[in-house]
Structures are given as structure tokens and as C-alpha cells.
Design a protein around this motif. Structure first.
Motif: not given
Lengths: 448, 494
Positions: A61, A63, A67-68, A70, A400, A403, A405, B108, B112-113
């Protein structure tokens, strides 16, 4: 359970030696009215197989890269960790040992920490570094407590551009001990306003972070001069030590105590901890320093070796008069950071720092070209603030969903920064990631 | 004679990193440059630190060699009293290294966490269940920071009642961190001695407790390995004078599933995840020192707190009475993951952990008491304390005996602590040692005691087998050398 080696036969033989009839009887020293009623209401026990599935489900779950994308920094940085580091940390002689109280069988940890102390003093341009504290925030609090031990003054000035969480931790540590804390405002260019320092009397320490929370390099030399002219010590804080691969060290600019976070050096982000409190100071203050120190010495045969030293500063000897209550620190993280600094070397550190800087400048430049605001003009390292047009929250959330941030919204940290975002670019972000960020922002703000 | 683990072999020397390397080497691959160079502010630019440049092989060999000079729990029995050096399960390491946890940024957005927040929320509930306390903060980064948090709660609680108290009761069997943590909150420690049974008496606490005393810090079970059997009476005395009771949970490994600290009236308790809950000590850290409190003190816990609403989790900071923040982020999450995995792996069987820890300690106590002087001859909990009283006439000290233990392949116990037993040898075997290993440990001590009579020099000069022998700590402190030779003012001079 695989961690419990006792067979029923072992248990009955051992009980017989003890002269007890059951395991419960071993607890006869616990009065009846202190016994827990009923069993523990906990899930499990689970098998290793089940645990793998449960933990994988939780981890999924989160991020994270790849995949993300950031673009977050603000005290925790995504740097590449080479395979050698994880491999060497798998040497459980390092990870499963205690604090090296028995030096004869702890020379591995002791030499590694001694080398860490040397790396940190070179990095920060200071005489001596300790064996680590918990994290950058508590290191700053300890730095200010130490300054007060040195000059006996319980009044400190904190830059408002020090990481907001660090300032909160400082308050937690200092307020019960009766400290007076003054916050220094900041200039429009993104640096601490130092002018007010001159008029402050009885000041024990001035704390400034560089690069600061909005990414800007501070004028530490000026801060040191002003602090020293009022009789205060300069405590230099940092969250991104990689900056000192490119920029002058706090020590070379006049800091008396230098403390910050070392997570960037090979330590996984792990949702914020464990980190590494780096702590260094001038030699003349070493006996006021908190934390453990490793020193070089010789054994009975004259062979070189290492021991924990200057323990008379510490809690287990001096008790309430100790320089700190710290006992367990971040030993393994210090060893990790040393492995990382050794792997990079001087040349590699400089190259990596330069790459962080150039990538971040690239994004800053592209954003500026696209018409977005870069409110602070002071030089930065791998983080900077961008100002988006009004209504940026919705844009941030749309990113977001894609994907991405797009940095840290500063609205909850400083008044008047509703549409400002702190962006971080390390070597792990590619030009393609950055171009994508800029083009998505442009798409959301067609008029910008 | 049995065959002991201690043996000699080829030990490789390894120079300091700063005596190795050549300019131009690099031990790490850097990503390909995909952007141009940008100008750097000339006034701010430095030359970068003068680290040695090393090849990858040099780095790997360096640390591999260093590791062989270390002794860890994976190497052998590590019976350090009050340190709970139990086996560190490897699956916990694997879980903490999962990319979703290890790679997660602490800031985050909450949506998302959720995985990390859920893990932390549940770990708080597990620890509350285990201790019988109502609310938990996972933020303290180690036991001493947990203690500090506990003292800050005392300070804030009394402050909220509009009073300042200047003293705190600390028994003579307390950990050294206790008085140091209390002092940070302006409390001056008042020492109270234990009685002839090695525990606190209600009378001694009553004599020390007054309305200028914030409360008491009790380690329970204490560092002599005894349950503080008068704890309920002590709690009543302290509460009657408006004080609070803090329990140092460093020795919780003795009472999992056996004692509910909340039910016996403890107000504040810290745990050491790196002791009781099996996370590795890392040669000095990192650990984690969660703080557990009962309901009336929950408003004072550090912020942010983790809040659950309809199956989703968020961080909340709106607690005006909170002592504030102790960590830059949420505490040592990597350590929490390991402890969470451990608790799930054992579940209600955690009670068995304590039963076997106490079984091992009592077994060692019975076996060793014919060889060594036992300070208090009564059933112990998770650890037992001996001394060098029987060997003193031979001019053999505790230090001599435990240094010789190294040659036999064992890590020494905690020595010269607690201070109430002169020449103390404090042994905590933990539950993860098997009977054969305990028997071998006893045999080693039997040999050592025999050697003490026959060849005392063997002990005075021990250890013989490690890479280095006893080190000169006096000169290390008198003339501290804290960085590699040639490093002056943060620069290397050649």
C-alpha cells in the motif's frame, strides 16, 4: 516455535534441577495480586509463510519508487544504496552485537565507528565527532544543551528555517529545563535574518540549518561572526550532509558544534527511522559532548586497538550529572554511513553531490522557463521551493493520482505559503521524470 | 573435558581505511549524467572532504575482516544482564527490508502510507495488551529517550495540576539512564536502597515520598532479577501523595503474559523493542523505546498520534497537553516492523518466552551457585547476580573471570552492576539458549574457577585468544585520540 529451543524433556530436567514442579511455580516471587488475569489477547502465532503474506500486503500500500515518482526531501532523502552496503550489513557480527563494552571481542564495531568519527569530522570540517545520536532532530537538541553546558547560558536563538520538526523536538527537550527560545525570522531570499542577533543579550547559542528547510544555503560565516560577537556558540544543523561534497563545510565557516541527520549516506528511508544523528564539535569542547566516543589505544602487547573512551561524561558513570542520558544510539547506522562514505570516496562524493546539484538546478530552470515562480533566490543544493498559481492543491492531488508526489506542500509549515512546494531532486530522479513533472504542471496550468 | 567453542585461528589484520586507497578509485557506481553542468556560487563552493578513494573490493574486504573481530548473538551466547541479548529472527530483517517499508518517505500523504500507519497502530495495540496499559507512543528512538518521554509526562502532568515538584525517587538498583533522564526535566533524584531481600520496601518509599516528589522510577523486575513484590503498596504510597509511578520496562522479558503493569497501578512504562521484542542491538543501536501510559496520562503522549477511523489511519497532532515531538518523524519505524513481525510470529505464546527465560535463569543460578557466590539465594526471574566473593582471597576479580570466559567462546555477562552487589556478575541467558549451551557455560565457569586456584596468571592476563588483549583504557581517556592520525581541524594533513 523455532526461536524456543526447549523440548518437554529439557523442561522437566531443568525444573528438577531447580526443584520446581512446573513453569508456573517459577513465578512464585510474583504475588498473586500482581498476576495477569487470563491469557494475552493477541493474534497469531503466524507461520513464516503467513507473515510474508501479511507484511507484503501492508508494504504494497506504500507509495514508493519505481512505481511512484517522489520529489520529497525535507529531511529524508532518496539516494541510491549500492548492493555492497546491504550485503556487508548482512554480516550479523555487526548487527547482533551489543554496545562494545568488551573491547577485546568488539574491535570490528570499534574500528568501524572510529573510522566513522574520522569521516564525519572531515565531512563537517570539525575536530571530533561522536559515535552517533538518534537522529538530526535530537542531535540539534543535544547540541543546544551542550552549548548551555559550555557557557552556562540558557537562552538560544533558532532560525525559523530550521526543519519545523527539529524545532519542535528542541522545544520538547529544552523547555522543561527552563530555556528561553527565540525564533529568528527569514529574509525574502530564503535565508535567516541575522540582524536581530546583535541586540540579544545573554545568548548562549545560535542555531542555523544549512542547507535550510527551504533548501537554501545560509551565510554561516556571517552567522558565526555575529554569534561569537555576542558570546554565543554557533550550532550548525543540517538534514542533507551530501551538500558538503559541493559546498564548504560548516566547520570551515566557523561553527562550534555541528549536528544533523546522516540518513542520506546509505541508510534506507524506512518511513523516517532509524536515522543517524551526526554530531561533531571543536576539540576544546569534547568533554562537554553528549554520546559515546571511540578512541585509539594499545593492548598489553603494544598492539593498536580501540575502546569506548571519556566515559566519565556518560550516564552510567555520572548518572544525573551526565552530559546526556543517551545510551543506545544509532551504531549500525553510523557503520552504514561509514561504509557508504568509504564506497564513494572523496572523488565519488564530490561527483555525486555535483550531480544532485545539477539535476535540481535543471528542474528549477525548467520550472522557471515554464513560468512558475522560484520565490527564494539564495543558492540551493538538491531542494528548492516552487510557487504555483492559486488553486495548487487540486493540481497536487491530480499528480498524486498519476503516481507523482510533487514535493512537500509548505502551507502547514509557514503562513503565507499556501501555493509553495518544497521539491527535492537527487541522483535517483531522471531528466525524464523531471520533464514529465514540468509538462504535467504545464498541462494543468495552460495559462502559466 | 568438554569441547568449548573458543578456539584460535587465522585472524587477519586490516589497516584503517585512511591508510588505504588511491586517488581516482571509486567503490560505487554512479548514475549516468543526463543533465548539463550548472554554475555554482563561488563563495559557497568548497573542495569536498578529503576521503580516501577506495575500490569496491577494498571496501568489501575491509568490512568483512572487521566483522570477524566482533562477537554477536549469532556468534555465541551473550548473557549480558539487563540487556536481553536474545536471538534476532532473520525473517524480521526480511520484512523490514521490503521495498514498501524501506523505501517509504516519512512525509508521504496519509492515503499513500496506510500500510505503515496500520502496522504502527496495531503495534501500539499489541504493546498495550502486553503491558496492560491503555495508550502507547512509538516515537522514542531508544530506551533512554522513552525514559525521558516518561519524565516529560511526569513534568507535564504535574504542570497541568498547577504544581512543580523538584524530586524523584530512584532506587539503587536502577539503570544509570534513569537519573540522567530525570535530571533533564529538572527533577533531582533521591536514592532509596533495596532491603535484604533485594527489593524495595513500602516503608523505605514511604519515608522518601512527599508532596515535593514527582513520583518514583522503578525497574520491575529489578536489576537483581527480582520482582518488586511490594509494588502495590509502593504504588499506593506514591499515589496518595499525588505522585506518579514510572516503570522501566527494560526487564519485561521476564513477565510477558504474567504481569499486567497497568493492573498493578503503574502509570507510565517504557519498553525496549531491542531487548524484549528481539530486534538486533546493532553494536549500540538503533533501538526503539515505546512509551506506554494509562488512560489519565494519554493526553500527554508525544505527537503526532496515529488515529483510526473506519479502517483508515491518519496522524493527528491536536493534543494541547502533549509533551510534543521527540523525533524528526515517527520514530524508528524499521525497528517497529521487526518487533511487529516478532509479536505476530509468537502471538499468545509470548508468555512461553518469559517462562523459558525464567527457567533458563533459574537453571543457571542453581548450577552456578556451587561454583560462584550467589548474592541473594532465592528464586530469580530472568537474570541472576553472582559475585567474586569466593575468588577474592585468591586475588581473582570478576573482571579476570569474565575476560577468561571470552577464551572459552562466551560473551561476558554484565559486570560490576548493579552497584549494590560488589564485584557483581549479572547473568541473563534469555529463552533462546538451549540446555546444552547453558551446560557448556557452566562448565566453562567451572574450569575458570579451577584455573583461579591453579594458575591465576592465566586469568589475570586473559583473554588470550581474541585479536587484541586487554586494552589500556586509562591512556585512551587521558590522551584522547578520536580521529585517525593526521586529521587536524577537520582536514587530513599528510
Amino acid at each position: 516455535m523455532t526461536y524456543l529451543p526447549h523440548t518437554e524433556e529439557d523442561i522437566s530436567e531443568m525444573l528438577q534441577v531447580i526443584g520446581a514442579s512446573s513453569l508456573d511455580e517459577l513465578f512464585s516471587g510474583v504475588p498473586e495480586d500482581c498476576r495477569m488475569a487470563g491469557g494475552l489477547k493477541l493474534p497469531g502465532p503466524v507461520t513464516e509463510w503467513e507473515l510474508n503474506d501479511m507484511m507484503a500486503a501492508l508494504a504494497k500500500t506504500m507509495a514508493v519508487a519505481p512505481e511512484y515518482k517522489v520529489f520529497l526531501g525535507a529531511g529524508s532523502y532518496h539516494h541510491y544504496i549500492p548492493a555492497t552496503i546491504s550485503y556487508l550489513l548482512g554480516r550479523s557480527e555487526f548487527s547482533t552485537s551489543y554496545t562494545p563494552y568488551q573491547p577485546e571481542i568488539s574491535q570490528g564495531t570499534l574500528q568501524a565507528v572510529f573510522e566513522y568519527q574520522t569521516f564525519v569530522s572531515l565531512l563537517l570540517g570539525m575536530d571530533v565527532a561522536n559515535a552517533s545520536l538518534y537522529d538530526g532532530a535530537s542531535a540539534l537538541a543535544e547540541g543546544l544543551l551542550m552549548a548551555a553546558r559550555v557557557n552556562g547560558l540558557k537562552k538560544v536563538a533558532l532560525s525559523s528555517l530550521i526543519h519545523p520538526s527539529y524545532r519542535q523536538v528542541v522545544r520538547t527537550y529544552l523547555q522543561p529545563a527552563g530555556f528561553e527560545i527565540i525564533e529568528l525570522p527569514h529574509t525574502p531570499e530564503g535565508r535567516t535574518e541575522l540582524a536581530g542577533l546583535k541586540s540579544l543579550e545573554g545568548l548562549g547559542a545560535v542555531a542555523v540549518q544549512s542547507p535550510n528547510f527551504v533548501g537554501c544555503m545560509e551565510d554561516l560565516a556571517a552567522a558565526a561572526d555575529l554569534a561569537h560577537s555576542t558570546g554565543a556558540l554557533l550550532v550548525a544543523s543540517f538534514t542533507e550532509p551530501l551538500a558538503f561534497g559541493l559546498y564548504r563545510s560548516p566547520g570551515s565557516l566557523g561553527a562550534d558544534i555541528c549536528c544533523g541527520e546522516g540518513q542520506s549516506f546509505g541508510i534506507a528511508q524506512s518511513y523516517g527511522g532509524p536515522g543517524l544523528g551526526m554530531f561533531a564539535c571543536l576539540k576544546r569542547y569534547v568533554r562537554s559532548m553528549p554520546g559515546r566516543l571511540v578512541g585509539r589505544t594499545e593492548d598489553r602487547d603494544g598492539k593498536p586497538g580501540f575502546v569506548l573512551t571519556l566515559a566519565t561524561r556518560e550516564q552510567h558513570i555520572r548518572r544525573e550529572k551526565a552530559t546526556s542520558n543517551i545510551c543506545t544510539n544509532s551504531g549500525l547506522c553510523a557503520v552504514t554511513a561509514a561504509m557508504y562514505m568509504a564506497s564513494l570516496g572523496g572523488s565519488g562524493l564530490r561527483e555525486l553531490a555535483r550531480l544532485n546539484y545539477d539535476k535540481s538546478e535543471y528542474l528549477k530552470n525548467e520550472l522557471r522557463k515554464a513560468g512558475f515562480g522560484i520565490p527564494f533566490s539564495a543558492p540551493t543544493f538538491n531542494e528548492f521551493v516552487v510557487e504555483l498559481p492559486a488553486g495548487s492543491q487540486a493540481v497536487y492531488h491530480r499528480l498524486l493520482d498519476r503516481k507523482m508526489v510533487a514535493g512537500l506542500p509548505l502551507c502547514s509549515f509557514y503562513p503565507g505559503m499556501d501555493d509553495r512546494y518544497l521539491l527535492c531532486v537527487t541522483e535517483t530522479r531522471t531528466k525524464m521524470d523531471m520533464d514529465e513533472l514540468v509538462s504535467r504542471l504545464k498541462a494543468d496550468y495552460p495559462v502559466a | 573435558m568438554k569441547e568449548f567453542a573458543g578456539s584460535s585461528g587465522l585472524v587477519l589484520n586490516e589497516p584503517l581505511l585512511f591508510d588505504r586507497g588511491k586517488r581516482g578509485r571509486c567503490g560505487m557506481s554512479l548514475p549516468r549524467r543526463d543533465v548539463d553542468h550548472f554554475p555554482v556560487d563561488e563563495e559557497l563552493e568548497g573542495r569536498g572532504p578529503d576521503f580516501p578513494d577506495l575500490a569496491e573490493t577494498e571496501v568489501v574486504r575491509h568490512y568483512t575482516r572487521l566483522s570477524t573481530w566482533n562477537f554477536g548473538v549469532d556468534t555465541g551466547m551473550y548473557p549480558l544482564g539487563s540487556c536481553t541479548m536474545k536471538y534476532n529472527p532473520k525473517t524480521n530483517e526480511k520484512q523490514a527490508a521490503l521495498a514498501g517499508f524501506a523505501g517509504a518517505h516519512p512525509l508521504l500523504p496519509e492515503e499513500l502510507s496506510q500500510g505503515a500507519l496500520k502496522m504502527m497502530f496495531e503495534l501500539e495495540r499489541f504493546l498495550a495488551e502486553i503491558t496492560g496499559m491503555d495508550a502507547v507512543s512509538l516515537q522514542p528512538a531508544a530506551g533512554a529517550q522513552g525514559e525521558l518521554a516518561g519524565m516529560l509526562v511526569f513534568h507535564a502532568y504535574h504542570g497541568s495540576k498547577g504544581r512543580r515538584r523538584s524530586k524523584i525517587i530512584v532506587p539503587d538498583t536502577a539503570h544509570g539512564t534513569n537519573p540522567a533522564s530525570a535530571a533533564l526535566c529538572g527533577f533531582s533524584p533521591v536514592k532509596v536502597g533495596s532491603n535484604d531481600r533485594g527489593v524495595l520496601s513500602v516503608e523505605a518509599v514511604a519515608a522518601a515520598m512527599d508532596e515535593d516528589t514527582a513520583g518514583i522510577m522503578v525497574t520491575n523486575p529489578n536489576t537483581l532479577g527480582f520482582f518488586e513484590e511490594n509494588i502495590r503498596g509502593i504504588v499506593d504510597i506514591v499515589h496518595a501523595k499525588g505522585g506518579l509511578v514510572y516503570a522501566d520496562g527494560a526487564n519485561m522479558n521476564a513477565v510477558l503474559g504474567m504481569v499486567s503493569m497497568g493492573d498493578i497501578g503503574i502509570d507510565v512504562l517504557h519498553l525496549n523493542l531491542h531487548k524484549t521484542f528481539s530486534t538486533p542491538h546493532g553494536g549500540g543501536g538503533p533501538g526503539a523505546g515505546p512509551l506506554c501510559v494509562r488512560k489519565h496520562l494519554e493526553p500527554f503522549l508525544p505527537t503526532p498520534r496515529i488515529v483510526e477511523e473506519g479502517g483508515s489511519y491518519r496522524l493527528a497532532s491536536d493534543f494541547p497537553l502533549s509533551i510534543g515531538k521527540l523525533h524528526a518523524f515517527h520514530g524508528n519505524v524499521g525497528i517497529m516492523i521487526r518487533a511487529y513481525s516478532y509479536i505476530l510470529s509468537l502471538g499468545p505464546e509470548l508468555k512461553r518466552v518469559s517462562q523459558l527465560a525464567v527457567l533458563n535463569a533459574n537453571y543457571l543460578k542453581e548450577k552456578l551457585k556451587t561454583i560462584l557466590h550467589l548474592a541473594y539465594d532465592r528464586p530469580c526471574m530472568h537474570e541472576c547476580v553472582f559475585s567474586d566473593k569466593l575468588q577474592a582471597p585468591l586475588k581473582i576479580s570478576t573482571l579476570d573471570m569474565v575476560k577468561r570466559l571470552i577464551d572459552y567462546g562466551f560473551h561476558p555477562p554484565t559486570i560490576y552492576f548493579p552497584l549494590v552487589v560488589p564485584g557483581a556478575i549479572m547473568i541473563e541467558p534469555t529463552e533462546t539458549e538451549c540446555k546444552e549451551e547453558l551446560d557448556l557455560f557452566v562448565e566453562a565457569f567451572r574450569e575458570i574457577v579451577k584455573e583461579a586456584g591453579e594458575n591465576p596468571e592465566l586469568l589475570h592476563n586473559a583473554p588470550w585468544r581474541p585479536k587484541v588483549r586487554r586494552l589500556d583504557e586509562t591512556s585512551a581517556a587521558r590522551n584522547p585520540r578520536l580521529t585517525c592520525a593526521g586529521v587536524i581541524n577537520g582536514e587530513r594533513k599528510s
